[in-house]
Scaffold this motif. Structure first.
Motif, short mmCIF file in Angstrom:
data_model
loop_
_atom_site.label_atom_id
_atom_site.label_comp_id
_atom_site.label_asym_id
_atom_site.label_seq_id
_atom_site.Cartn_x
_atom_site.Cartn_y
_atom_site.Cartn_z
N VAL A 431 9.95 0.33 4.16
CA VAL A 431 10.25 1.04 3.06
C VAL A 431 8.94 1.07 2.18
CG1 VAL A 431 12.48 0.64 2.63
CG2 VAL A 431 11.10 -1.09 1.71
N LEU A 432 8.02 0.17 2.21
CA LEU A 432 6.59 0.32 1.66
C LEU A 432 5.74 0.01 2.63
CD1 LEU A 432 7.77 -1.62 -1.72
CD2 LEU A 432 7.34 0.69 -1.34
N SER A 433 4.51 0.55 2.44
CA SER A 433 3.34 0.17 3.33
C SER A 433 2.05 0.84 2.78
CB SER A 433 3.46 0.57 4.78
OG SER A 433 2.43 0.24 5.54
N ILE A 434 1.00 0.31 2.80
CA ILE A 434 -0.26 0.68 2.05
C ILE A 434 -1.49 0.73 3.33
CG2 ILE A 434 -2.26 0.30 0.52
CD1 ILE A 434 -0.24 -0.62 -1.47
N ARG A 468 8.20 2.44 -4.71
CA ARG A 468 7.56 3.47 -4.22
C ARG A 468 6.05 3.08 -3.90
NH1 ARG A 468 3.88 6.38 -7.60
NH2 ARG A 468 4.23 5.96 -9.67
N VAL A 469 5.16 3.47 -3.32
CA VAL A 469 3.81 3.16 -3.02
C VAL A 469 2.90 4.28 -4.28
CG1 VAL A 469 1.90 3.26 -1.64
CG2 VAL A 469 4.03 2.18 -0.72
N ASP A 470 2.20 3.65 -4.98
CA ASP A 470 1.51 4.39 -5.91
C ASP A 470 0.11 4.40 -5.39
OD1 ASP A 470 0.05 5.55 -7.97
OD2 ASP A 470 0.49 4.39 -9.37
N PHE A 474 -6.59 2.88 -7.52
CA PHE A 474 -7.26 2.13 -6.47
C PHE A 474 -7.57 0.71 -7.04
CE2 PHE A 474 -11.17 0.58 -5.00
CZ PHE A 474 -10.97 0.80 -3.53
N PRO A 475 -7.33 -0.16 -6.34
CA PRO A 475 -6.41 0.01 -4.90
C PRO A 475 -5.00 0.43 -5.05
CG PRO A 475 -6.65 -2.28 -5.27
CD PRO A 475 -7.37 -1.63 -6.52
N ASP A 522 -8.99 -7.61 -3.43
CA ASP A 522 -8.74 -6.49 -4.54
C ASP A 522 -9.17 -5.11 -4.23
OD1 ASP A 522 -11.44 -6.72 -4.49
OD2 ASP A 522 -11.51 -7.61 -6.86
N LYS A 523 -9.49 -4.93 -3.20
CA LYS A 523 -9.98 -3.53 -2.50
C LYS A 523 -8.86 -2.92 -1.76
CE LYS A 523 -15.00 -4.13 -3.32
NZ LYS A 523 -16.34 -4.09 -2.64
N ILE A 524 -8.00 -3.60 -1.56
CA ILE A 524 -6.91 -3.01 -0.42
C ILE A 524 -5.68 -2.81 -1.27
CG2 ILE A 524 -5.77 -3.56 1.74
CD1 ILE A 524 -8.00 -5.30 2.70
N ILE A 525 -4.96 -4.02 -1.54
CA ILE A 525 -3.69 -3.61 -2.42
C ILE A 525 -3.89 -4.39 -3.87
CG2 ILE A 525 -1.43 -4.40 -2.35
CD1 ILE A 525 -1.22 -4.22 0.51
#
Length: 595
Positions: A431-434, A468-470, A474-475, A522-525
């Motif tokens: 359901v969620l993936s970045i 949802r994924v926003d 950034f990130p 802090d640069k990925i998620i």
């Protein structure tokens, strides 16, 4: 298929249940043999089997498919091509499946024979409920159902949701069996206007409150919609009872005639009693107070419905929650042979006569993108599943589905005689993936359940949620939309910032080590965010999906939303926003669910 039996005879039902759960291998082999031999001349089977109808040829040559793989055949049937594309018997209608987060139903073929089987299936679990819960025979069922307007395909085939299909299979001129067990007249249950139908069903239930032995609806979510409706309309309902006259806006002929059987004279005493209960500061145990002789609440509370258990327990005041059966538009599958088991422990016993069942073992590998159990694991038969293992269910039916992936993940918990029992884990869906993180529906639900424990000391309850994924930030980060409710009536609790921030952090702490490790950078998620929405926002979301073809009775709030239109509805309803205040620990560890 289920052999014929007397559905009104509990001993006959129990005897058949014992038989079909004992001779599982023989029944499954005979079901597959019958499906293949009957449908051997269909275009679909001829294309793969070339007349070889043995079990091994079936497994070697027929692909495991999803709806998208099968869509071209469904479209051809819908456009008027003959039923022998996939089935040896006429397709009587299409069932609209509610199992899509986008709200656009799939079309599932159904024969008249298969519908009859599903109605018989319901008779199998009824004696189990009566066996385990005393007093049910002393009254009737107040079960809330809602039909959805029908549509037609280009060729004129009817499209209905399953609940609508079952309700409309009852002959109104010969509905004595319905009237024997149901409080609500059939004419009201089949009202196409949801508001009028819900209002009149509640009015019927209140007028006959002393004769209600059990309450419920097909799903926990639809039952909670009824409770919310009651909160908004109890003043008007009491006025109708006090005056003996139904509101002028009730104009549906079936509703008017149905209510006329019970609303025959003013009843100020009953109106005052209901007003007294509904006016109290808290609605805790309101169901037990309004229907004092009710013995249980019957609704599906497993899978994505599990999040509603605390709300039902709050309103129910100790009434047992009964999740009786497990099925889908594609196939009816299993029953709960232990109705009084805790909702979190419910397992369903597969009924092997209902279709041919295969299982793809599911092993979550969050590091592997595009992981697909159909390509990485052997397919096992019903009798070969192992306790403690997770599987995705694959069905082959008499109505023309072959090796069809339902997308449901089931965990084997034991056996009833020789029939495996399964706990419904959820949908086989990320359901969620970045990045390489993969948060499944089950994982998200557990994380949210853990976090909501922090709300309890503040008299707050989670009414509903989605996510949802926003990617605009950034990130990128996870966003959860929460609708909150108070345990106390007419008391508005402003969400405490510290509490909601701790909820954000608790969710992150409950997610897997891959997510938590990516959060460390802090640069990925970025920090997880909770957006609190105003009361009624999820009703607006439901109405949006209903406008696209979903059904009130079968509607399930999507656990993740990607539709831009749906997101606009949610974002317009946001009243406050909270971010996780710290980074979760990322070391691998054993997670403990609040379940």
């Amino acid at each position: 298929m289920l052999p014929r039996f007397d559905p009104t005879n509990p001993k006959s039902c129990m005897s058949l249940l014992e038989d079909v759960t004992t001779n599982v291998k023989q029944i499954q082999d005979s079901v597959l043999e019958a499906i293949l031999s009957r449908n051997a001349q269909t275009e679909y089977l001829r294309g793969f089997l070339n007349g070889q109808l043995d079990k091994q040829s079936f497994k070697n040559n027929l692909p495991i498919v999803t709806y998208e793989d099968y869509r071209s055949y469904i479209d051809r049937l819908a456009n008027g091509e003959p039923f022998d594309l996939i089935c040896d018997r006429p397709i009587s209608l299409f069932l609209a499946s509610s199992g899509t987060s986008g709200g656009v139903p799939k079309l599932i073929p159904l024969t008249a024979e298969e519908l009859e089987q599903r109605i018989l299936f319901a008779s199998l679990y009824a004696p189990l409920v009566f066996k385990h819960i005393e007093g049910l025979t002393e009254g009737k069922s107040l079960m809330f159902y809602f039909v959805t307007r029908e549509s037609e395909t280009a060729s004129g085939l009817m499209v209905r949701f399953m609940i609508t299909c079952v309700l409309k299979s009852v002959n109104p001129s010969n509905s004595f069996l319905w009237d024997r067990v149901q409080i609500i007249p059939h004419a009201i249950s089949t009202c196409a206007d949801t508001a009028q139908g819900m209002y009149c069903q509640l009015l019927c239930g209140l007028l006959q409150r002393e004769n209600v032995a059990r309450l419920g609806a097909p799903y926990a979510s639809s039952f909670l919609k009824v409770i919310n409706f009651l909160e908004d309309h109890w003043h008007e309902l009491c006025s109708n009872i006090r005056t003996g006259r139904v509101s002028d806006w009730i104009t549906d002929a079936g509703c008017v005639s149905g209510i006329g059987k019970f609303l025959t004279a003013p009843n100020p005493e009953l109106a005052s009693l209901i007003e007294q209960e509904c006016s109290k500061t808290s609605w805790e145990a309101i169901l037990k107070r309004l229907w004092p002789k009710a013995k249980c609440i019957e609704a599906v509370v497993t899978g994505s419905m599990a999040q509603y258990i605390p709300l039902l327990e709050f309103y129910g005041g100790g009434l047992p929650l009964i999740s009786s059966w497990y099925g889908s538009s594609e196939c009816f599958i299993g029953i709960n042979d232990d109705p009084l088991s805790k909702p979190c422990d419910v397992s369903y016993t597969i009924i092997p006569s209902m279709g041919y069942f295969e299982f793809l073992e599911v092993k979550k590998d969050h590091q592997e993108a595009g992981h697909d159990p159909a390509k990485n694991h052997a397919v096992v038969d019903l009798v070969d599943v192992k306790i403690g293992h997770d599987y995705e269910l694959v069905v082959t039916t008499f109505s023309g589905l072959y090796r069809y992936r339902l997308g449901d993940v089931l965990r084997v918990t034991g056996f009833y005689n020789n029939a495996p029992q399964f706990y419904f884990v959820g949908r086989q869906k990320v359901v969620l993936s970045i990045d390489v993180d993969k948060t499944y529906e089950e994982d998200l639900l557990k994380a949210v359940t853990n976090a909501t424990l922090l709300l309890e000391p503040h008299d707050l309850m989670l009414v509903d949620f989605t996510s949802r994924v926003d990617t605009s930030s950034f990130p990128a980060h996870y966003v959860l939309y929460w609708e909150l409710g108070s345990k106390l009536k007419d008391v508005k609790h402003e969400p405490d910032r510290d509490v909601l921030e701790e909820c954000c952090f608790a969710i992150e702490e409950s997610l897997d080590s891959v997510y938590r490790k990516l959060r460390k950078s802090d640069k990925i998620i970025g920090p997880l965010e909770i957006k609190v929405v105003r009361r009624g926002a999820f009703d607006e979301l439901m109405n949006f999906f209903l406008s696209r073809g979903s059904s009130v009775s079968q509607y399930k709030t999507p656990r993740s939303v990607t539709s831009e239109e749906a997101l606009k509805i949610l974002d317009a309803a946001v009243v406050s926003e909270f971010l996780s205040p710290k980074t979760p620990s990322w070391e691998p560890r054993e997670l403990h669910s609040s379940r």
